[in-house]
Each structure stands twice: as structure tokens, then as C-alpha cells.
Design a protein around this motif. Sequence first.
Motif, short mmCIF file in Angstrom:
data_model
loop_
_atom_site.label_atom_id
_atom_site.label_comp_id
_atom_site.label_asym_id
_atom_site.label_seq_id
_atom_site.Cartn_x
_atom_site.Cartn_y
_atom_site.Cartn_z
N ASP A 157 -9.52 0.63 0.83
CA ASP A 157 -10.01 -0.12 -0.57
C ASP A 157 -8.82 -0.21 -0.24
O ASP A 157 -8.69 -1.90 -0.62
CB ASP A 157 -10.10 0.66 -1.48
CG ASP A 157 -11.91 1.44 -1.29
OD1 ASP A 157 -12.31 0.50 0.13
OD2 ASP A 157 -12.28 1.81 -1.84
N ALA A 158 -7.15 0.19 -0.56
CA ALA A 158 -5.96 -0.26 -0.42
C ALA A 158 -5.43 -1.13 -0.39
O ALA A 158 -5.19 -2.27 -0.42
CB ALA A 158 -5.20 0.46 -1.17
N ALA A 159 -6.10 -1.37 1.88
CA ALA A 159 -5.23 -2.09 2.62
C ALA A 159 -6.82 -3.12 2.41
O ALA A 159 -6.14 -4.73 2.31
CB ALA A 159 -5.86 -1.73 3.89
N MET A 160 -7.69 -3.32 1.85
CA MET A 160 -8.84 -4.40 1.96
C MET A 160 -8.42 -5.16 0.86
O MET A 160 -8.35 -6.35 0.55
CB MET A 160 -10.14 -4.16 1.74
CG MET A 160 -10.92 -3.70 2.98
SD MET A 160 -10.92 -4.76 4.37
CE MET A 160 -11.91 -3.73 5.40
N GLN A 161 -7.46 -4.90 -0.25
CA GLN A 161 -7.37 -5.58 -1.79
C GLN A 161 -6.09 -6.28 -1.31
O GLN A 161 -6.39 -6.81 -1.54
CB GLN A 161 -7.04 -4.69 -2.68
CG GLN A 161 -6.55 -5.03 -4.02
CD GLN A 161 -6.33 -4.41 -5.26
OE1 GLN A 161 -6.61 -3.11 -4.69
NE2 GLN A 161 -6.31 -3.86 -6.16
N CYS A 162 -5.15 -5.29 -0.47
CA CYS A 162 -3.81 -6.21 0.03
C CYS A 162 -3.95 -7.50 0.69
O CYS A 162 -3.93 -8.44 0.73
CB CYS A 162 -3.15 -5.24 0.56
SG CYS A 162 -1.99 -5.92 1.25
N ALA A 163 -5.19 -7.38 1.64
CA ALA A 163 -5.40 -8.32 2.13
C ALA A 163 -5.97 -9.17 1.91
O ALA A 163 -6.49 -11.06 2.40
CB ALA A 163 -6.41 -8.18 3.56
N SER A 193 1.77 -3.79 7.03
CA SER A 193 2.57 -2.83 7.89
C SER A 193 1.61 -1.68 7.94
O SER A 193 2.06 -0.97 8.96
CB SER A 193 3.12 -3.71 8.07
OG SER A 193 3.99 -3.71 7.83
N SER A 194 2.00 -1.05 6.89
CA SER A 194 2.38 0.21 7.06
C SER A 194 1.45 1.15 5.54
O SER A 194 1.44 0.21 4.64
CB SER A 194 3.40 0.61 6.75
OG SER A 194 3.97 0.27 5.24
N LEU A 195 1.25 2.05 5.52
CA LEU A 195 1.32 3.23 4.57
C LEU A 195 1.64 2.97 3.87
O LEU A 195 1.70 3.08 2.22
CB LEU A 195 0.44 4.52 5.27
CG LEU A 195 -0.22 5.45 4.10
CD1 LEU A 195 -1.54 5.17 3.60
CD2 LEU A 195 -0.38 7.21 4.36
N HIS A 244 3.00 -0.73 -3.40
CA HIS A 244 3.04 -1.78 -4.15
C HIS A 244 1.45 -1.59 -5.15
O HIS A 244 1.06 -2.53 -5.37
CB HIS A 244 2.97 -2.86 -3.16
CG HIS A 244 3.93 -3.26 -3.06
ND1 HIS A 244 5.14 -2.62 -1.41
CD2 HIS A 244 5.76 -3.99 -3.21
CE1 HIS A 244 6.48 -3.27 -1.36
NE2 HIS A 244 6.63 -3.70 -3.06
N TYR A 245 0.68 -0.84 -3.89
CA TYR A 245 -0.49 -1.58 -5.07
C TYR A 245 -1.25 1.01 -5.34
O TYR A 245 -2.37 0.60 -5.12
CB TYR A 245 -1.36 -0.94 -3.32
CG TYR A 245 -1.84 -2.48 -3.30
CD1 TYR A 245 -2.29 -3.48 -3.88
CD2 TYR A 245 -0.77 -2.85 -2.76
CE1 TYR A 245 -2.37 -4.88 -3.31
CE2 TYR A 245 -0.88 -4.82 -1.94
CZ TYR A 245 -1.45 -5.18 -2.25
OH TYR A 245 -1.06 -6.39 -2.59
N GLY A 246 -0.50 1.09 -5.47
CA GLY A 246 -0.41 2.23 -6.01
C GLY A 246 -1.18 3.40 -5.68
O GLY A 246 -1.84 3.99 -6.26
#
Length: 107
Positions: A55-61, A69-71, A77-79
Motif C-alpha cells: 500500500d505504501a509503495a502504491m501510494q508512493c507511485a 527503490s527501497s523499503l 518518507h511515507y511513515g
Amino acid sequence: MMHGKTAQARRRRTRRTVALVAAVALAVSLWFAWDAANVEAEAQGALSVRNAVMDAAMQCAAVEGAYPSSLKYLEEHYGLIVNHDDYAVTYEAFASNVPPSVVVMPR
């Protein structure tokens, strides 16, 4: 008269033995049920962590136009908060326009 007391003592002994065997069987059954519940809880926890990472990766995208590029980037940056003591997380980003591969294993 002695014969009645002996038969009665045997019945008592038999009842105690049956009760003991039943108690042991119940204890073993409860132990297996507890173990199965713990395994299921660990699997559900790992799935929840994976979903949070995705979910955090999708929000970032969606916000930045590219997958991170990394966890560590998601954590900073996304809490995103991951309990690294309880879960081993493998985060592999192939390209910025391809969703990352995320594997979470309970430790």
C-alpha cells in the motif's frame, strides 16, 4: 464380602485411569490447537505487513510517479513502520514503473 471391595476398588482404579487418559488427550488436543492458532496468527501478521508495504509503495507511485527503490525510503518518507524483530522483509524493485516484489516471513 472381600470380593465386593476388590471389585469396587478395580472400578475406582479403572475410572481414575479413564479420567487420566481423557485429561491427557484433552491437554494434547489443546496444545495442538494452540500451536495451529499461533501459526495462523503469524501468517496473518506477515500478510498484514506485506499489504502495508505494498500500500505504501502504491501510494508512493501515485504521488511521485514511480515506485520507490527501497523499503527504507518508504519508512522514511511515507511513515511505514515495520517490526524488523518479528518479520524479515525482502523488498526488490526491478524498475521504477514496475511494482516491487515483497516477501515477508515471520522470524
